[in-house]
Design an enzyme around this catalytic site. Structure first.
Site, PDB file in Angstrom:
ATOM      1  N   THR A  29       0.876  -1.169   0.000  1.00 40.70           N
ATOM      2  CA  THR A  29       0.000   0.000   0.000  1.00 40.70           C
ATOM      3  C   THR A  29       0.918   1.225   0.000  1.00 40.70           C
ATOM      4  O   THR A  29       1.651   1.446   0.973  1.00 40.70           O
ATOM      5  CB  THR A  29      -0.905  -0.009   1.239  1.00 40.70           C
ATOM      6  N   LYS A 140       3.792  -8.989   3.932  1.00 39.96           N
ATOM      7  CA  LYS A 140       2.477  -8.384   3.723  1.00 39.96           C
ATOM      8  C   LYS A 140       1.772  -9.252   2.676  1.00 39.96           C
ATOM      9  O   LYS A 140       1.627  -8.885   1.508  1.00 39.96           O
ATOM     10  CB  LYS A 140       2.620  -6.939   3.249  1.00 39.96           C
ATOM     11  N   GLU A 173       1.631  -5.213  17.127  1.00 43.41           N
ATOM     12  CA  GLU A 173       1.473  -4.120  16.154  1.00 43.41           C
ATOM     13  C   GLU A 173       0.049  -3.597  16.193  1.00 43.41           C
ATOM     14  O   GLU A 173      -0.804  -4.118  16.921  1.00 43.41           O
ATOM     15  CB  GLU A 173       1.786  -4.633  14.735  1.00 43.41           C
TER      16      GLU A 173
END
Lengths: 271, 271
Positions: A29, A140, A173
């Site tokens: 992203t 990711k 996280e």
């Protein structure tokens, strides 16, 4: 802006794509400003690492080229780049020689409340825990049901992020971000060798720390580390750094190190 | 046969689909004989349970109806039914009110070697471990990178399946199947409350065990349980039951209980 599949405008994807069937791919992203992708080399490096660890044979030079062309047309916004193992018939075994598919999607820069950056954010205490899978940790990848479940835990928009722990209770996280603590002058962030996404902004800030005179440590963190922290912030590659002002019973001011790293992140995103 | 999306012929899916973005959905792989889905109610029950646990608001009656119509046209083969949370813009938060998407894909019945059923199969010892995530355990969701990695571990076609363990070493299942052991007259299969896919054939065989005079136990299993087993077999809802004849240094004949359950599975698939 219109999406691209393999460099061509498209709004749909073949139903045989392994991204749909198994989440068999990785994504990035990427903030785009003035037609240029921010943190470009870090994004491309992580994507290449993800492809390598999943043995997805993607043409990284072509991905680089397409991303630059897409960003130039998007001008300002967020480019989402997905690379899947391509199409295959039923079955987990990858089809030999099937080309990886490259997907680019553009959206406007999100309109976050200005107060997130200035006053800081509240973290929701997510009950959804992160499973520990070293083979996928840090990547990711497209298997993101844990984040979907965690994000669905709160509707109260006064929480801009949620804090996620692993199944052993370690603090890992945010749902969309990485977490940093400042404790006794040391910058701390979670070890992501068992789970979690190694964000590119996290990497960038860790790389900048020495030049700022900051000792940085990547290690296991507990809730007590958060509670005892002098400063807390979250970061990602779209908004940069947000101070955390509240989590559970703890409150923090936006401290000087957070402000310094916020400025660093802003510079990294703008150049 | 042509695929369907939401009851209409289609070969492509909207790029905004959350199945692609996050693996945000569930699926069933259903044997179809003479135009009828085998083990229909078990498949639909598991799908509904998966939707419920992931809070995917899908019209189960419509799914049932579409599956019956699709199977009637497919006649003989395998129908793969995928239900995703539908489309949304960027971000893990589900879009409120976006309809779930229903995807049906057809393929021929796989041409497995006849010897798999008659002589039994060899199991490859997979190094890829299953992470422990109770929130997703048992579901056939679209986050299947672990199975992709496990299946990619072997190319030798003399292995028809691979044995997967969890990150603590417990024996869980095959890559495509569930595993049963017979030990001292008791039928054993792994507890799937931490990880694994609760296959519908596993459920069907467990339900049939008492009528066959078999004591069945669902519990944690170790490699020693496999090594000490009198009979070992794998099962799924496409091929039924395959005896396991070899795993690592162990060998087994296709035993009488395996043969009995193989016949049961065949009957379940044919009716």
């Amino acid at each position: 802006m219109h999406s691209w599949v393999d460099g061509q405008e498209a709004s749909a994807l073949n139903l045989q794509n392994r991204g749909l069937a198994y989440g068999d791919g990785v994504f990035e992203t990427i903030a785009v400003r003035d037609g240029r992708p921010s943190l470009l080399s870090l994004h491309l490096d992580r994507l290449a690492l993800g492809c390598q660890r999943l043995a997805i044979d993607a043409d990284q030079a072509l991905i680089h080229d397409e991303l630059l062309r897409y960003a130039a047309r998007l001008r300002d916004g967020v480019a989402k780049l997905i690379v899947t193992r391509g199409d295959s018939q039923r079955g987990y075994a990858p089809a030999s020689g099937a080309p990886a598919r490259r997907i680019l999607q553009g959206s406007p820069l999100p309109a976050y409340p200005q107060a997130n950056a200035t006053d800081g954010v509240r973290l929701f205490p997510c009950q959804t825990r992160l499973a520990q899978q070293p083979l996928l940790a840090g990547l990711k990848h497209l298997n993101r049901l844990e984040q979907v479940l965690a994000r669905a835990e709160w509707q109260d928009s006064s929480y801009a992020e949620g804090l996620m722990r692993d199944t052993d209770g370690r603090v890992i996280e945010g749902v969309y971000s990485n977490l940093f603590l400042l404790k006794g002058g040391t910058l701390l962030t979670a070890d992501l060798s068992r789970c979690g996404v190694a964000g590119v902004m996290r990497d960038a800030l860790l790389a900048q720390a020495p030049a700022l005179g900051l000792d940085a440590q990547v290690r296991d963190l507990g809730l007590d580390d958060v509670q005892q922290a002098d400063e807390v912030f979250v970061c990602n590659s779209v908004y940069g750094v947000w101070p955390v002002r509240e989590f559970a019973a703890s409150n923090w001011p936006a401290g000087p190190v957070t402000r310094k790293l916020q400025a660093v992140a802003r510079t990294l995103l703008d150049t």
